[in-house]
Design a protein around this motif. Structure first.
Motif, PDB file in Angstrom:
ATOM      1  N   TYR A 143       0.831  -1.205   0.000  1.00 17.26           N
ATOM      2  CA  TYR A 143       0.000   0.000   0.000  1.00 17.26           C
ATOM      3  C   TYR A 143       0.868   1.258   0.000  1.00 17.26           C
ATOM      4  O   TYR A 143       1.934   1.276   0.616  1.00 17.26           O
ATOM      5  CB  TYR A 143      -0.944  -0.014   1.211  1.00 17.26           C
ATOM      6  CG  TYR A 143      -1.791  -1.266   1.252  1.00 17.26           C
ATOM      7  CD1 TYR A 143      -2.824  -1.466   0.337  1.00 17.26           C
ATOM      8  CD2 TYR A 143      -1.520  -2.282   2.174  1.00 17.26           C
ATOM      9  CE1 TYR A 143      -3.575  -2.627   0.341  1.00 17.26           C
ATOM     10  CE2 TYR A 143      -2.273  -3.443   2.192  1.00 17.26           C
ATOM     11  CZ  TYR A 143      -3.297  -3.612   1.269  1.00 17.26           C
ATOM     12  OH  TYR A 143      -4.031  -4.771   1.281  1.00 17.26           O
ATOM     13  N   PRO A 144       0.380   2.335  -0.680  1.00 19.62           N
ATOM     14  CA  PRO A 144       1.204   3.543  -0.802  1.00 19.62           C
ATOM     15  C   PRO A 144       1.294   4.356   0.485  1.00 19.62           C
ATOM     16  O   PRO A 144       2.268   5.083   0.685  1.00 19.62           O
ATOM     17  CB  PRO A 144       0.495   4.353  -1.894  1.00 19.62           C
ATOM     18  CG  PRO A 144      -0.923   3.887  -1.861  1.00 19.62           C
ATOM     19  CD  PRO A 144      -0.870   2.439  -1.466  1.00 19.62           C
ATOM     20  N   ASN A 145       0.287   4.278   1.346  1.00 24.40           N
ATOM     21  CA  ASN A 145       0.335   5.040   2.594  1.00 24.40           C
ATOM     22  C   ASN A 145      -0.588   4.402   3.633  1.00 24.40           C
ATOM     23  O   ASN A 145      -1.338   3.477   3.335  1.00 24.40           O
ATOM     24  CB  ASN A 145      -0.036   6.515   2.358  1.00 24.40           C
ATOM     25  CG  ASN A 145      -1.382   6.649   1.646  1.00 24.40           C
ATOM     26  OD1 ASN A 145      -2.342   5.971   1.992  1.00 24.40           O
ATOM     27  ND2 ASN A 145      -1.438   7.532   0.661  1.00 24.40           N
ATOM     28  N   VAL A 146      -0.522   4.946   4.843  1.00 18.56           N
ATOM     29  CA  VAL A 146      -1.257   4.310   5.945  1.00 18.56           C
ATOM     30  C   VAL A 146      -2.774   4.409   5.754  1.00 18.56           C
ATOM     31  O   VAL A 146      -3.518   3.503   6.108  1.00 18.56           O
ATOM     32  CB  VAL A 146      -0.804   4.863   7.326  1.00 18.56           C
ATOM     33  CG1 VAL A 146      -1.201   6.311   7.512  1.00 18.56           C
ATOM     34  CG2 VAL A 146      -1.329   4.002   8.461  1.00 18.56           C
ATOM     35  N   SER A 147      -3.243   5.483   5.121  1.00 20.58           N
ATOM     36  CA  SER A 147      -4.700   5.610   4.974  1.00 20.58           C
ATOM     37  C   SER A 147      -5.254   4.581   3.985  1.00 20.58           C
ATOM     38  O   SER A 147      -6.406   4.160   4.110  1.00 20.58           O
ATOM     39  CB  SER A 147      -5.116   7.030   4.585  1.00 20.58           C
ATOM     40  OG  SER A 147      -4.149   7.633   3.782  1.00 20.58           O
ATOM     41  N   MET A 148      -4.432   4.179   3.018  1.00 16.43           N
ATOM     42  CA  MET A 148      -4.869   3.130   2.100  1.00 16.43           C
ATOM     43  C   MET A 148      -4.822   1.750   2.778  1.00 16.43           C
ATOM     44  O   MET A 148      -5.525   0.833   2.392  1.00 16.43           O
ATOM     45  CB  MET A 148      -3.992   3.098   0.839  1.00 16.43           C
ATOM     46  CG  MET A 148      -4.130   4.306  -0.058  1.00 16.43           C
ATOM     47  SD  MET A 148      -5.806   4.544  -0.673  1.00 16.43           S
ATOM     48  CE  MET A 148      -5.892   3.201  -1.871  1.00 16.43           C
ATOM     49  N   ALA A 149      -3.948   1.616   3.765  1.00 20.28           N
ATOM     50  CA  ALA A 149      -3.707   0.298   4.373  1.00 20.28           C
ATOM     51  C   ALA A 149      -4.591   0.004   5.576  1.00 20.28           C
ATOM     52  O   ALA A 149      -4.852  -1.154   5.875  1.00 20.28           O
ATOM     53  CB  ALA A 149      -2.241   0.195   4.796  1.00 20.28           C
TER      54      ALA A 149
HETATM   55  C1  NAG Z   1      -2.715   7.690  -0.159  1.00 18.85           C
HETATM   56  O1  NAG Z   1      -2.606   7.092  -1.426  1.00 18.85           O
HETATM   57  C2  NAG Z   1      -3.763   7.248  -2.230  1.00 18.85           C
HETATM   58  C3  NAG Z   1      -3.559   6.421  -3.499  1.00 18.85           C
HETATM   59  O2  NAG Z   1      -2.305   6.631  -4.071  1.00 18.85           O
HETATM   60  C4  NAG Z   1      -4.029   8.722  -2.494  1.00 18.85           C
HETATM   61  O3  NAG Z   1      -5.187   8.876  -3.269  1.00 18.85           O
HETATM   62  C5  NAG Z   1      -4.193   9.428  -1.151  1.00 18.85           C
HETATM   63  O4  NAG Z   1      -4.331  10.826  -1.356  1.00 18.85           O
HETATM   64  C6  NAG Z   1      -2.995   9.180  -0.237  1.00 18.85           C
HETATM   65  N1  NAG Z   1      -3.281   9.732   1.064  1.00 18.85           N
HETATM   66  C7  NAG Z   1      -2.406  10.418   1.749  1.00 18.85           C
HETATM   67  C8  NAG Z   1      -2.873  10.888   3.080  1.00 18.85           C
HETATM   68  O5  NAG Z   1      -1.284  10.638   1.354  1.00 18.85           O
END
Ligand code: NAG
Length: 446
Positions: A143-149
């Motif tokens: 996952y790219p970041n914690v909010s996605m995970a």
């Molecule tokens: C987390 O990643 C998603 C998908 O790449 C993106 O849409 C979202 O803005 C990101 N959220 C943060 C808090 O960086």
């Protein structure tokens, strides 16, 4: 009259919105359930680590910390979020020694009150420690970041550290000395970066491991828990600072609300097991065959012969009973063959499982995706991808939980009538769930 009711509705809506955004520890957890349905799930945290429930797993390796020592590397943000004190952690910090790499996101603490030094969330044979530190990491390989995970079943790994009162801790002083500057909710303060490992016990090789959830709303069941066996200590006066400085209420609030007893009580372990990396006091040992057997069962349930699964005798009795019922239904009503497309099948599944499982929206979304998708994935693989993560089969496949009857029912009703070749298509997918050191490497077994 009409205007009045409009006003009334507007007020009601505002009340609902305001209420929905709030949760706390003072009114009990039953209130959480109204707005956060996951909090009533079967894999909730914390839990009580009961001796009879522990299984020693020789494959659990020591946790390895990377870039935890931040001394001299700028500043960190310290925050009072109304539920705890929180430190935002830089993404260069990570942990390994787990099947995947997890990147640090934040840490926070749960505690009791000045007069009641019992505020840990996990307990050991009913013993509650004074406080508990949680260091939250997310699966950064996936996952790219914690909010996605944070709502995915393989999204988070949290390290838990028991805190008891004893010798003073220079490590904890790094942020306790700034606590009075973030007294009210939403206050933040930058503090000099320090060595985060100074908050943790020396021994990172002795821990409890189980699959669970966030211990606060929205209670997503997305956490692989590692709770270290040995507690750390802070002094009496450090504990007093931790428990008697902060307010749960914002600065302009009429009646200040002390931020105390911000812990959740242990939730039922249900059909889960707790693995340990240590042998001491643990009588049951984990076997590698368990994982292979379970993979075979899931494969059979998704595309194979149900009779074989029933005859294997490897499922709990409650599940076998359900299987028989479902099998009979499938054979005699011809339900499965009458449902041709994956879309119809999923719609039918949804109808069947709606009363027991809250997967309605997931299925709707997935069925649309499958319908619109142009991929060459086989039907069982698409089905598996759509439902397995949400069913927490990850835990079942890793022998960390027994299968819940609802899961069997769900899998069975989704059985597509397909050929042998699907076995091979499905295998790599199931392997990604059984990613277990045993199946990859066995030389460290003793
Ligand atoms: C987390 O990643 C998603 C998908 O790449 C993106 O849409 C979202 O803005 C990101 N959220 C943060 C808090 O960086």
């Amino acid at each position: 009259m009409l205007r009045l009711s409009h006003t009334l509705i507007a007020i009601l809506l505002r009340v609902i919105v305001a209420y929905g955004a709030k949760w706390g520890y003072t009114n009990g957890e039953s209130q959480w359930l109204q707005h956060y349905p996951y909090c009533a799930g079967p894999m909730q945290s914390p839990v009580d680590f009961k001796t009879g429930r522990l299984i020693f797993d020789a494959s659990l390796r020591p946790i390895v910390l990377e870039n935890y020592d931040l001394t001299g590397q700028g500043t960190l943000t310290l925050k009072n979020n109304g539920h705890s004190v929180l430190i935002v952690l830089p993404s260069k910090m990570s942990i390994t020694g787990l099947p995947q790499r997890y990147t640090a996101a934040q840490l926070h603490i749960h505690w009791g009150s000045k007069t009641s030094p019992r505020g840990s969330e996990h307990t050991v044979n009913g013993k509650q420690y004074a406080a508990e530190l949680h260091i939250v990491h997310y699966n950064s390989e996936k996952y790219p970041n914690v909010s996605m995970a944070f709502d995915k079943s393989d999204g988070l790994a949290v390290l838990g550290v028991f805190i008891e009162i004893g010798a003073s801790s220079p490590g904890y002083e790094n942020f306790l000395s700034h606590l009075s500057q973030i007294k009210t909710k939403s206050n933040t303060k930058t503090i000099p970066a320090f060595d985060i490992s100074s908050l943790m016990p020396k021994r990172l090789d002795e821990y409890f491991r189980y699959d669970g959830s966030l211990t606060a709303p929205p209670c997503y069941q997305s956490v692989m828990w590692t709770v270290f066996k040995k507690p750390v200590t802070i002094s009496h006066s450090q504990y007093d600072t931790l428990t008697a400085t902060l307010l749960a209420s914002p600065a302009n609030h009429v009646t200040p609300v002390p931020l105390v007893n911000n812990f959740r009580n242990p939730r039922p372990i249900e059909n889960r097991v707790v693995l340990t990396s240590f042998k001491q006091g643990v009588t049951t040992y984990m076997s590698a065959t368990c994982i292979l057997q379970r993979k075979a069962i899931i494969r059979q349930l998704l595309v194979g012969d149900v009779e074989e699964v029933i005859e294997s005798g490897l499922l709990p009795q409650s599940a076998t009973k359900l299987l028989y019922q479902g099998y009979t239904k499938t054979e005699h009503t011809g339900f499965t063959s009458s449902v041709k497309t994956s879309y119809d099948r999923l719609a039918k599944l949804q109808e069947i499982t709606q009363p027991t499982l809250a997967f309605g929206s997931l299925l709707q979304q997935k069925s649309l995706e499958i319908k619109q998708s142009t991929t060459t994935k086989s039907l069982p693989v698409s089905l598996a991808e759509a439902v397995l993560p949400k069913l927490n089969l990850k835990s079942y496949l890793a022998c960390k939980a027994d299968v819940v009857p609802a899961t069997i029912k769900f899998l069975l009703s989704g059985r597509p009538l397909v050929g042998e070749e699907d076995f091979f298509l499905l295998d790599p997918y199931l392997d990604s769930y059984t990613m277990h050191p045993w199946l990859v490497q066995r030389e460290w077994e003793d």
